[in-house]
Design a protein around this motif. Structure first.
Motif, short mmCIF file in Angstrom:
data_model
loop_
_atom_site.label_atom_id
_atom_site.label_comp_id
_atom_site.label_asym_id
_atom_site.label_seq_id
_atom_site.Cartn_x
_atom_site.Cartn_y
_atom_site.Cartn_z
N ILE A 121 0.86 -1.18 0.00
CA ILE A 121 0.00 0.00 0.00
C ILE A 121 0.90 1.24 0.00
CG2 ILE A 121 -1.86 1.23 1.16
CD1 ILE A 121 -2.67 -1.37 2.49
N PRO A 122 1.10 1.88 -1.16
CA PRO A 122 1.96 3.06 -1.23
C PRO A 122 1.33 4.26 -0.51
CG PRO A 122 1.61 2.07 -3.39
CD PRO A 122 0.60 1.48 -2.49
N TYR A 123 2.17 5.18 -0.11
CA TYR A 123 1.71 6.41 0.52
C TYR A 123 0.72 7.14 -0.39
CZ TYR A 123 1.88 11.15 2.45
OH TYR A 123 1.54 12.36 2.98
N PRO A 176 -3.30 4.16 5.79
CA PRO A 176 -3.90 4.76 6.99
C PRO A 176 -3.66 6.26 7.07
CG PRO A 176 -2.74 2.73 7.54
CD PRO A 176 -2.37 3.07 6.13
N GLU A 177 -4.72 6.99 7.29
CA GLU A 177 -4.61 8.45 7.43
C GLU A 177 -3.72 8.81 8.61
OE1 GLU A 177 -7.52 12.35 8.10
OE2 GLU A 177 -8.37 10.36 7.75
N ALA A 178 -3.74 7.96 9.64
CA ALA A 178 -2.92 8.23 10.83
C ALA A 178 -1.43 8.28 10.49
CB ALA A 178 -3.17 7.15 11.89
N PHE A 179 -1.00 7.57 9.46
CA PHE A 179 0.40 7.58 9.06
C PHE A 179 0.74 8.84 8.25
CE2 PHE A 179 0.67 2.63 9.01
CZ PHE A 179 0.59 2.64 10.39
N SER A 180 -0.21 9.29 7.47
CA SER A 180 0.07 10.41 6.57
C SER A 180 0.35 11.71 7.31
CB SER A 180 -1.09 10.61 5.59
OG SER A 180 -2.29 10.95 6.28
N VAL A 181 -0.08 11.80 8.58
CA VAL A 181 0.15 13.03 9.34
C VAL A 181 1.44 12.96 10.16
CG1 VAL A 181 -2.30 13.53 9.46
CG2 VAL A 181 -1.24 12.22 11.30
N PRO A 187 5.65 6.36 6.43
CA PRO A 187 6.22 5.31 5.58
C PRO A 187 5.91 5.57 4.11
CG PRO A 187 4.99 4.37 7.43
CD PRO A 187 4.68 5.83 7.41
N LYS A 188 6.87 5.26 3.24
CA LYS A 188 6.63 5.42 1.80
C LYS A 188 5.66 4.36 1.30
CE LYS A 188 11.18 7.46 0.96
NZ LYS A 188 12.49 7.32 0.27
N ALA A 189 5.61 3.24 2.01
CA ALA A 189 4.67 2.17 1.66
C ALA A 189 4.57 1.22 2.85
CB ALA A 189 5.14 1.41 0.42
N LEU A 238 -5.42 -3.44 8.49
CA LEU A 238 -4.60 -2.24 8.69
C LEU A 238 -5.54 -1.07 8.99
CD1 LEU A 238 -1.52 -1.54 8.51
CD2 LEU A 238 -2.01 -0.62 6.25
N ARG A 239 -6.03 -1.04 10.24
CA ARG A 239 -6.99 -0.03 10.65
C ARG A 239 -6.78 0.30 12.13
NH1 ARG A 239 -9.76 -4.94 11.19
NH2 ARG A 239 -10.98 -5.10 13.13
N GLU A 240 -7.53 1.25 12.62
CA GLU A 240 -7.39 1.65 14.03
C GLU A 240 -7.77 0.52 14.97
OE1 GLU A 240 -7.79 6.39 14.72
OE2 GLU A 240 -9.65 5.25 14.61
N GLY A 241 -7.03 0.41 16.05
CA GLY A 241 -7.33 -0.60 17.05
C GLY A 241 -6.73 -0.20 18.38
N LEU A 242 -6.47 -1.20 19.21
CA LEU A 242 -5.88 -1.00 20.52
C LEU A 242 -4.50 -1.64 20.54
CD1 LEU A 242 -6.20 -0.23 23.62
CD2 LEU A 242 -6.90 -2.61 23.93
N ALA A 243 -3.47 -0.88 20.86
CA ALA A 243 -2.13 -1.44 21.00
C ALA A 243 -1.98 -2.01 22.40
CB ALA A 243 -1.08 -0.36 20.77
#
Length: 313
Positions: free
Chosen positions: A13-15, A21-26, A31-33, A43-48
């Motif tokens: 999944i490229p940038y 994930p929108e969370a990565f773009s900010v 990541p470039k991919a 690959l979505r929001e969850g609980l770490a």
């Protein structure tokens, strides 16, 4: 020693593309991919859920317990696949037939730790995914794990620290969560245990303490809203928010209280104020609200949280 590659569908999944994930773009260094094996929808929001590698039986038990409990509620469990608490969090989610996401430090064809190859395959087989920001055959290096932790924290609505000593590498995930304006939860431990010194310090500094199943459930409701509950012993699920509508038919006050609580826990004052669309025909009194809340508590639909707010159960 060569470790057999994971079997399953592969994705990149490229940038900026769909599914990134929108969370990565900010992030300042997104990541470039994302390279992954398994289900890209994981690959979505969850609980770490993260913790010490050299953990005590207490830390391991807590990681597995709350990983399973999150999985039972339909919440994605995100962790780093490491020995110790990370691995137990993944196993707990799998026990509940839930989805879990593994973020590796190196590429997905350089599995680390190698002894978790079977666990990683179970994650893929259960509908989760093993992912990395590095190309498939990039070997992990120590600095890559800190880089990995920023992605775990960014993709998670909250990070639960199960056990960590002062100066533990687990603290980097908590730091990244705070930097990303995410919540930090921590499990307290004995003040005599070096492995709990870090989590106890986080609580002292403002992390939300998870002291039992009820406080963990409260946190999940607060973070994720209406959750799925198992229906019988099969794989079917019901949406709690739909179920409670049935319980409130014929009573407009009950119905409006339940509608408001579906957006998250509310104090009595917040329920009285409503949200602009509430109580259109007539104002509601505090005694009427308390009567409705008592009725819902007796039915097991609403519970009083430790902070004095009401939430759906």
């Amino acid at each position: 020693m060569t470790v057999e590659a994971l079997s399953g569908p592969r994705f990149v999944i490229p940038y900026g593309s769909d599914g990134y994930p929108e969370a990565f773009s900010v992030l300042s260094d997104p990541p470039k991919a994302i390279y992954g094996i398994g289900n890209p929808e994981a690959l979505r929001e969850g609980l770490a859920i993260v913790g010490a590698r050299k953990a005590s039986s207490y830390g391991l038990t807590c990681a597995r317990r709350f990983g399973k409990r999150a999985g039972e509620k339909g919440v994605l469990v995100i962790s780093g696949g490491a020995l110790g608490c990370d691995g137990e969090a993944h196993r707990g989610a799998l026990e509940a037939s839930g989805q879990t996401l593994v973020f590796l430090g190196g590429g997905c064809d350089c599995l680390y730790p190698a002894r978790h190859r079977g666990l990683f395959q179970d994650v893929v087989n259960a509908g989760g995914a093993v992912v990395s920001e590095h190309f498939w055959n990039v070997s992990p290096r120590p600095y890559m794990f800190r880089m990995r932790n920023r992605l775990i924290a960014a993709l998670s609505k909250a990070t639960l620290i199960t056990e960590a000593g002062l100066g533990s590498g687990t603290f980097s995930t908590a730091d990244e969560a705070l930097s990303a304006n995410r919540e930090v939860l921590a499990i307290p431990g004995p003040i005599t245990s070096p492995l709990s010194a870090g989590t106890n310090r986080l609580i002292c500094q403002g992390a939300t303490p998870i002291i039992d199943d009820a406080t963990f459930d409260d946190a999940l409701f607060w973070l994720f809203g209406a959750l799925r509950e198992p229906l019988g012993s099969g794989d079917a699920y019901i949406d709690v928010s739909k179920e409670v509508e049935v319980e409130s038919r014929g009573d407009p006050v009950l119905g409006e209280v339940l509608r408001l609580l579906r957006f998250g826990p509310k104090s009595l004052e917040q329920l009285v104020a409503g949200d602009g669309d509430s109580w259109k025909d007539a104002s509601v009194t505090i005694p009427e609200l308390l009567q409705a809340l008592t009725s819902l508590e007796l039915q097991g639909i609403v519970a009083l949280c430790p902070d004095g707010r009401y939430a759906l159960t």
